[in-house]
Each structure stands twice: as structure tokens, then as C-alpha cells.
Design a protein around this motif. Structure first.
Motif, PDB file in Angstrom:
ATOM      1  N   LYS A   1      -8.653   4.932   1.593  1.00  0.00           N
ATOM      2  CA  LYS A   1      -7.724   4.504   2.639  1.00  0.00           C
ATOM      3  C   LYS A   1      -6.630   3.599   2.063  1.00  0.00           C
ATOM      4  CE  LYS A   1      -8.920   2.083   6.407  1.00  0.00           C
ATOM      5  NZ  LYS A   1     -10.022   1.282   6.222  1.00  0.00           N
ATOM      6  N   THR A   2      -7.028   2.619   1.262  1.00  0.00           N
ATOM      7  CA  THR A   2      -6.033   1.690   0.727  1.00  0.00           C
ATOM      8  C   THR A   2      -5.579   2.087  -0.683  1.00  0.00           C
ATOM      9  OG1 THR A   2      -7.771   0.311  -0.212  1.00  0.00           O
ATOM     10  CG2 THR A   2      -7.004  -0.266   1.988  1.00  0.00           C
TER      11      THR A   2
ATOM     12  N   ASP B   1     -11.429   3.237  -2.883  1.00  0.00           N
ATOM     13  CA  ASP B   1     -11.297   3.250  -1.430  1.00  0.00           C
ATOM     14  C   ASP B   1     -10.099   4.120  -1.088  1.00  0.00           C
ATOM     15  OD1 ASP B   1     -11.518   2.540   1.292  1.00  0.00           O
ATOM     16  OD2 ASP B   1      -9.986   1.006   1.011  1.00  0.00           O
TER      17      ASP B   1
ATOM     18  N   GLN C   1       0.856  -1.174   0.000  1.00  0.00           N
ATOM     19  CA  GLN C   1       0.000   0.000   0.000  1.00  0.00           C
ATOM     20  C   GLN C   1       0.890   1.221   0.000  1.00  0.00           C
ATOM     21  OE1 GLN C   1      -3.305  -0.280   2.755  1.00  0.00           O
ATOM     22  NE2 GLN C   1      -3.038   1.884   3.263  1.00  0.00           N
TER      23      GLN C   1
ATOM     24  N   SER D   1      -6.477  13.183  -1.654  1.00  0.00           N
ATOM     25  CA  SER D   1      -7.495  13.279  -0.599  1.00  0.00           C
ATOM     26  C   SER D   1      -8.903  13.363  -1.185  1.00  0.00           C
ATOM     27  CB  SER D   1      -7.204  14.451   0.354  1.00  0.00           C
ATOM     28  OG  SER D   1      -6.801  15.579  -0.373  1.00  0.00           O
TER      29      SER D   1
ATOM     30  N   ASP E   1     -11.298   9.337  -2.200  1.00  0.00           N
ATOM     31  CA  ASP E   1     -12.188   8.406  -1.497  1.00  0.00           C
ATOM     32  C   ASP E   1     -13.628   8.547  -1.968  1.00  0.00           C
ATOM     33  OD1 ASP E   1     -12.690   6.357   0.360  1.00  0.00           O
ATOM     34  OD2 ASP E   1     -13.551   7.833   1.744  1.00  0.00           O
TER      35      ASP E   1
END
Lengths: 295, 414
Positions: free
Chosen positions: B369-370, B367, B152, B350, B353
Motif C-alpha cells: 500500500k505504501t 507493504d 508516497q 501489484s 505486497d
């Protein structure tokens, strides 16, 4: 027991493939001592010949039968052209021959890419050759492997007989044993060289047809085979066919046994270690040709 | 003696051949440019993006198709007015199937061409080689191929599947079909080794037996012994992570040994429509694949994609999962940029998502976050026409989980 026998046959059939790809080289490298790095591309030419023929001949079985002689002539003609245009001028310069034929090999690969595209192409195998023969005890022997074994043995037999019995074979052997003496005896050595190269390259084409039954058909297929082919001829000993035959089957069985007991990668290491050890013991290979020539 | 002289020269030549092959395995990363990152040049009325694929060497077969579909997406976006009013100007580089070259070209695209994002890479080795370059320069890479997970990077968007969107559903499918034992066959490098570690952990927790595990060096085409081993083990199914030419030899051997898709199906994770063409349906008919997209996937978005691709590159050219993921990557980047309102990498990240796109494979969601994509898992069966038809899908997009944190059996893996 079944597994052991199955592995033995696998080893023999790996040997048959090795023999088939090395047989042509046993002539051009073994007999003429020409290092032809483009030998693998002649195998590729044979495989693509099968592919091209299948575009017009729809029956898979018929196209395979037709492909055998056609591929022999196609690859043989390419070899003869290479001999006439380049190798002939470099007989006294082995290092240059090596680099030139390597260059030719790269050019032929690119040519195949331009003509057929870089992805692999497919050929259809006749239904008969995709099946297998069932033996008692649950053992099966793949038909395509049997076919390749038969083809390899037939090629060896034909080549041996041709070298022993035909006038051309006698001339080839004479040139191999003592080129100068052959020349002063009235043999047109340059014509013999050309013919030898035609036959050796043609055998590579034959191997190419057989390999369509087993592996991928693509522009780089030849490079994967060339090292194996050279190994067989070098270990077998230069100037003799029987060395290559014995070594091909020995390496095949060693590879299959090693692989069964360990893994494919380790088996390759075992084979290479065995070859290095063998060449330490017999640097000249399994058999050598005794000649009185001074060369 | 001339006989020996020839042989000594030959030995030298073989060393050369081997050395040429080895350079492809070496790895180095260039260390130039500032540590603060390079800002993309968006001053004109165009915005540059980098296309980094192998156009030569052993990987060209696959990567050229990815380059083509990226170009298709770029042209479509430009025809519709571009991104934030700027036309996309693609800058192509050839990674040449050589990992250090990938790193060099990535550095060039970021520092010299000052591109806003880079699309490309195929093998995990090339991704690992460029990863530090993108992280150091704080630049964006969109990576389009399914991979082994457990990674990641803040500067990579992974638009292909991670393991829980491809391998785990493949195993779930086998389990649902009643398979109690599997045999693992793979190429000898990072992806199959990691994948098989995951498969073994899954099998242990789900009452499946792994009857054997065999690896073949990349490019090897002699499968007599491995197929013998598979056959005598008598597993219910084979899980195949072989890559490239080895697949051709493996399936030809498999069929000649009398093994069939009905008696012992093979689930493959590296065989898409393009590979099927190179192996032959004679050998593949009825075998299974695990992906997120097939040319036959229903939906208007896919019909449009397939038609556009064939119109541009030829009616005989199939579309496949990695091509689709690469195509989707360009559109996702466009959506992220438009949501952020600027090309600035940190702002684009940012904004990522929750971005959704009606992709040929169905609705996908980023996603944040990942930086992976939620996508639907699809198991397919290879047909006589060389196309793959879906036999099962996950029903809804599977949330990406590159470290398999939500799977209790995988706790020992990462």
C-alpha cells in the motif's frame, strides 16, 4: 553573565581561526596582491600532513608538535613551486592568475581524493587538547580553542617581528612599498617574491594543522575557508597585517554575538551586511598603506 | 590603482564561486518523452537496470558506497542465474550531486536505455527532482535512504526507514531512559526541519520539553555558539539531524566543551559506520545512533553480506544502513519480478505486497500500500573500535507509516 563571557570567548576564538587562515593570505594577497585561489588547498595540505605524520608517530601530542613545522615546510614548498612555475609568469595579469590558481585548487583537491580517498580522514587530538579549563561560575574554556588562539597570536607576533627586524622582512616591505625602486636599489625582487610566497603558504599549512582540532579533514575543506580568508584581508585593508588582525577578531565577535541572539544563518547575513556597509564607508579597507609608488 | 584592480577581480571570482554553489540548489525537470510511459527492453537474454548515484561532487563520499553494494547484489544475483532466467546488465549514471542532473540521467536511463528499474538517489532533494520523471514515464525507482516521510509515490519503493521506523523509536528510547528534555540541532534543509516538526509534536504529547532548536547551513563547521547554547540549556539529551562535515565540527566542539555521552547523550540519525571513521571515535564513543542496520547486527544473512562486501571492496570498508537498504532493494525487486512473472512495471507493483526477504538487517516485508518496507528499528551505541553495537531494538519489524496516521499526536503534521 557566564553565558556572555562564554560567548565573548567563543567570538575571540572564531576570530583566532579566521586570523590563522587569513594570515598567509594577508602576505600573498595583501602584500603581493596575488589572488591565490589555491590558498585553501595549502590549508588542506597542512591538515593532511598531520594525518600522514600520525600514521608513523603514534603519540598524538608529539605528532601535533612535529606536524607544525613540517606542515609549514610542506605547504610553503607547494606555494613556492606554484609561484615559480605559474604565478611568476602572470604577475601583470591578475585575471589569469585567478583562473590558473583556481584550476590548481581543483587539481589539488582531486589529488587529495586520489591519494587519501574522498571520505574524511580522522586524526587523534592529544587528550590535553580535548578537555577544557574550568573557571569559577561554571564557565569553561576549551583547550583546543586556547591552543589555536595562542598559535594565531604567536604567528602574528613572529611575522610582525620578522617583517620589522630581519633583513628579509625589510626587503619584503621595500618590494611591497615600491617594487621598481626596490629593484633599482639592488634587491632581487623575484627572489623576495618567492620567499614571501613560501612564508604565506607555509602559514596556511600551519592553519591546517590547527584546524584538525576543530573540523573535518577532507579534500574540500579548503574551499569552505577561502572566502572567509579573503573577507578578512579585504576588510582589513591591503598591505597591512594589523588590519587583518583587528578585523578577524571583530568579525569573530560579531558572528558569535549575532548567532547567539538569532541563528547561525542570520548571523552570517549580519556579518555580510556589516562588511558591505563598512566597505561603502571605507572602500580601501580598515588600513591602507601610503606609498609614493605610481603603480 | 593595481591594489583596487585586484580586488574588483576578486569580487568577480567570489560571485563565480557562489554561483557554482547555487546551481546545486536549483531545480528543474526535463519534459521529454511520451506521457504513456516507456516499456523496458527485455527482448534479449539480459535485462538492464539503472544505477543512479553521485560519483562526483559533495555527495560522492556516501553515494559511492551505495553504488558498490548495489553492484554486489547484482553480481550475486547474476551468479545465481539472474532474474527470470535473464542476467542483470547494470547501466551506471553519475548524478554528480546536482539535482537537475539526477532528473536528466533518470530520463536517459528510462527512455534511452529502457531499463526495467532504477536503483539510487540519496538526498531528499535528488529524490524530489527525479520523482516527476519516474511518475511521468511510469518507471520504477528503488530509494535506499532513511528520509523525512510524508511522501508516497506509486513509482518509488522506499527501502530505507521512514520517520516512524527511525526517529520515533529514537525518541521512544530516550523517553524510556528517562529523558525529560531534548535540544534539537540540525542542518538547515528539508529533512531536519521536517524531522524536528515531528519531534516537537511527539515531545508535546509525551511530556518532554524541547529546550531549543538550532540549524546550521549545510557544510558549516563553526559550532562554538550552538554548543554553548546546548550546554547552558542543560537538556537531558540532544537530537542531532546534522548532515555531512558539520557533524565533525559539532562533535569536536561538544567534547571540548566538556559535554559527555554519559551526562548528555546525542542521538544522531545521519551518522553511520562510514561517518564514524571520518569523525574519530575519540569524539564519538558512547554516543547513540538510530538506524535499522549495523555492521554488527547478528544473523547469518549479515555475516554473509559483510564478508562478501569486505572481500570485494577491502577489509577496512565498513557496511552501513543505507548500503544495506540499497542491497536489499535489488533482491526485493528480483522477488517482485519473479512473483509477477514479468518485468512489466504495473504487474511488478501489484505483486509487491507481502514480499519478504531475509535481509542482513533481519526479515523485511514489503507493504504494497505504501511501497515502504516493514523493518526493525535499532538504537546503537558507538564503540571505541568505530563500530556501532545495538543497545535496543523494536523486537519485531515496525510497519511503515510515512504519514504517521496511526499516531494521534501527529494528526496536525501531514
Amino acid at each position: 553573565m557566564t553565558v556572555l563571557f562564554g560567548q565573548l570567548f567563543t567570538g575571540i576564538s572564531i576570530g583566532a581561526v579566521l586570523l590563522l587562515i587569513a594570515l598567509g593570505l594577508a602576505l600573498t594577497f595583501g602584500q603581493m596582491n596575488v589572488i591565490n585561489m589555491a590558498h585553501g588547498e595549502f590549508i588542506m595540505a597542512g591538515a593532511y600532513t598531520t594525518y600522514v605524520l600520525q600514521q608513523s608517530i603514534t603519540g598524538a601530542g608529539l605528532s601535533l608538535v612535529v606536524a607544525l613545522p613540517v606542515a609549514f615546510v610542506v605547504a610553503g614548498t607547494m606555494g613556492a613551486l606554484l609561484e615559480v612555475l605559474l604565478i611568476r609568469r602572470l604577475y601583470a595579469r591578475p585575471l589569469d592568475t585567478l583562473l590558473v590558481t583556481w584550476g590548481v585548487s581543483l587539481m589539488l583537491q582531486q589529488l587529495a581524493r586520489d591519494v587519501f580517498g574522498s571520505p574524511n580522514v580522522q586524526t587523534r587530538a592529544p587528550e590535553l587538547l580535548t578537555g577544557n579549563v574550568a573557571l569559577p561560575g561554571g564557565l569553561t574554556i576549551a583547550n583546543n580553542r586556547l591552543f589555536i588562539l595562542g598559535l594565531a597570536l604567536a604567528a602574528v607576533a613572529a611575522l610582525t617581528l620578522a617583517l620589522r627586524l630581519t633583513p628579509l622582512g625589510r626587503r619584503i616591505r621595500a618590494v611591497v612599498q615600491n617594487r621598481d625602486l626596490a629593484a633599482v636599489s639592488g634587491i632581487a625582487t623575484s627572489r623576495v617574491d618567492r620567499t614571501t610566497f613560501f612564508v604565506g603558504s607555509g602559514l596556511a599549512g600551519l592553519a591546517g594543522v590547527a584546524l584538525t582540532l576543530l573540523g573535518p579533514i577532507g579534500p574540500t575543506m579548503g574551499t569552505n575557508l577561502i572566502i572567509d580568508a579573503f573577507l578578512v584581508v579585504v576588510v582589513g585593508g591591503i598591505g597591512q597585517l594589523k588590519g587583518s588582525v583587528i578585523v578577524a577578531f571583530a568579525l569573530g565577535v560579531l558572528q558569535a554575538t549575532g548567532e547567539y541572539l538569532t541563528t547561525l544563518s542570520v548571523a552570517k547575513v549580519i556579518v555580510f551586511v556589516a562588511i558591505v556597509a563598512f566597505l561603502q564607508w571605507r572602500p580601501q579597507g580598515m588600513f591602507t598603506l601610503r606609498t609614493r609608488s605610481l603603480a | 590603482m593595481s591594489l583596487f584592480r585586484g580586488r574588483r577581480i576578486l569580487a568577480g571570482a567570489m560571485t563565480l564561486v557562489a554561483a557554482a554553489a547555487m546551481t546545486a540548489c536549483g531545480s528543474k525537470t526535463t519534459d521529454e518523452g511520451g506521457a504513456t510511459g516507456v516499456t523496458a527492453d527485455v527482448s534479449g537474454d539480459t535485462v538492464k537496470v539503472g544505477l543512479l548515484n553521485s560519483l562526483s561532487g559533495t555527495m560522492a563520499i556516501s553515494e559511492v558506497t551505495v553504488r558498490d553494494s548495489i553492484m554486489l547484489a547484482v553480481e550475486e544475483i547474476n551468479a545465481a542465474g539472474g532474474v527470470l532466467g535473464k542476467k542483470i546488465q547494470p547501466v551506471g549514471e553519475d548524478g554528480a550531486s546536482d539535482w537537475p542532473t539526477f532528473a536528466e540521467k533518470a530520463e536517459k536511463l528510462i527512455s534511452e536505455d529502457r531499463v526495467a528499474a532504477v536503483f539510487g538517489c540519496w538526498t531528499s532533494a535528488s529524490r524530489k527532482a527525479v520523482k516527476p520523471v519516474f511518475e511521468k514515464n511510469k518507471a520504477l525507482l528503488f530509494y535506499p535512504v532513511q528520509y523525512e516521510g510524508l511522501e508516497q509515490s506509486p513509482y518509488i519503493f522506499y527501502t530505507g526507514a521512514t520517520t516512524n521506523q527511525q526517529i520515533v523509536p529514537g525518541l521512544d528510547y530516550l523517553k524510556a531512559q528517562g529523558a525529560k528534555s531534548v535540544y534539537l540541532v540540525g542542518s538547515d534543509y528539508v529533512f531536519p526541519r521536517t524531522a524536528n516538526k515531528i519531534i516537537k509534536a511527539y515531545a508535546a504529547a509525551n511530556g518532554m520539553t524541547v529546550l531549543g532548536e538550532d540549524y546550521a547551513p549545510l557544510g558549516s563547521t563553526e559550532f562554538g555558539t550552538i554548543v554553548n547554547k546546548v550546554k547552558s540549556a542543560g537538556a537531558d539529551a540532544v537530537f542531532n539531524t546534522l548532515n555531512g562535515d558539520s557533524n565533525v565540527a559539532f562533535f569536536k566542539e561538544y567534547k571540548s566543551a566538556g559535554l559527555t555521552a554519559a551526562a548528555m547523550p546525542v542521538v544522531s540519525v545521519s551518522i553511520a559506520e562510514e561517518e564514524v571513521k571520518g569523525i574519530g571515535t575519540q569524539y564519538l564513543e558512547g554516543q547513540l545512533t538510530a538506524w535499522n542496520y549495523y555492521q554488527t547486527t547478528p544473523g547469518a544473512a549479515n555475516s554473509k553480506f559483510v564478508a562478501a562486501y569486505k572481500a570485494k571492496f577491502g577489509a577496512d570498508k565498513p557496511t552501513s544502513d543505507p548500503m544495506e537498504a540499497a542491497y536489499v532493494g535489488v533482491y526485493l525487486w528480483k522477488a517482485m519480478v519473479e512473483k509477477a512473472g514479468v518485468f512489466d512495471v504495473e504487474k511488478v507493483r501489484s505483486a509487491s505486497d507481502g514480499i519478504t526477504f531475509d535481509a542482513p538487517e533481519g526479515m523485511v516485508t514489503v507493504d504494497g500500500k505504501t511501497q515502504h518496507i516493514a523493518k526493525t528499528a535499532r538504537i546503537g551505541k558507538i564503540g571505541a573500535d568505530g563500530l556501532i553495537t545495538e543497545v535496543w531494538n523494536s523486537g519485531k519489524p515496525v510497519q511503515p507509516d510515512p504519514f504517521l496516521k496511526t499516531y494521534p499526536w501527529a494528526s496536525g503534521l501531514s
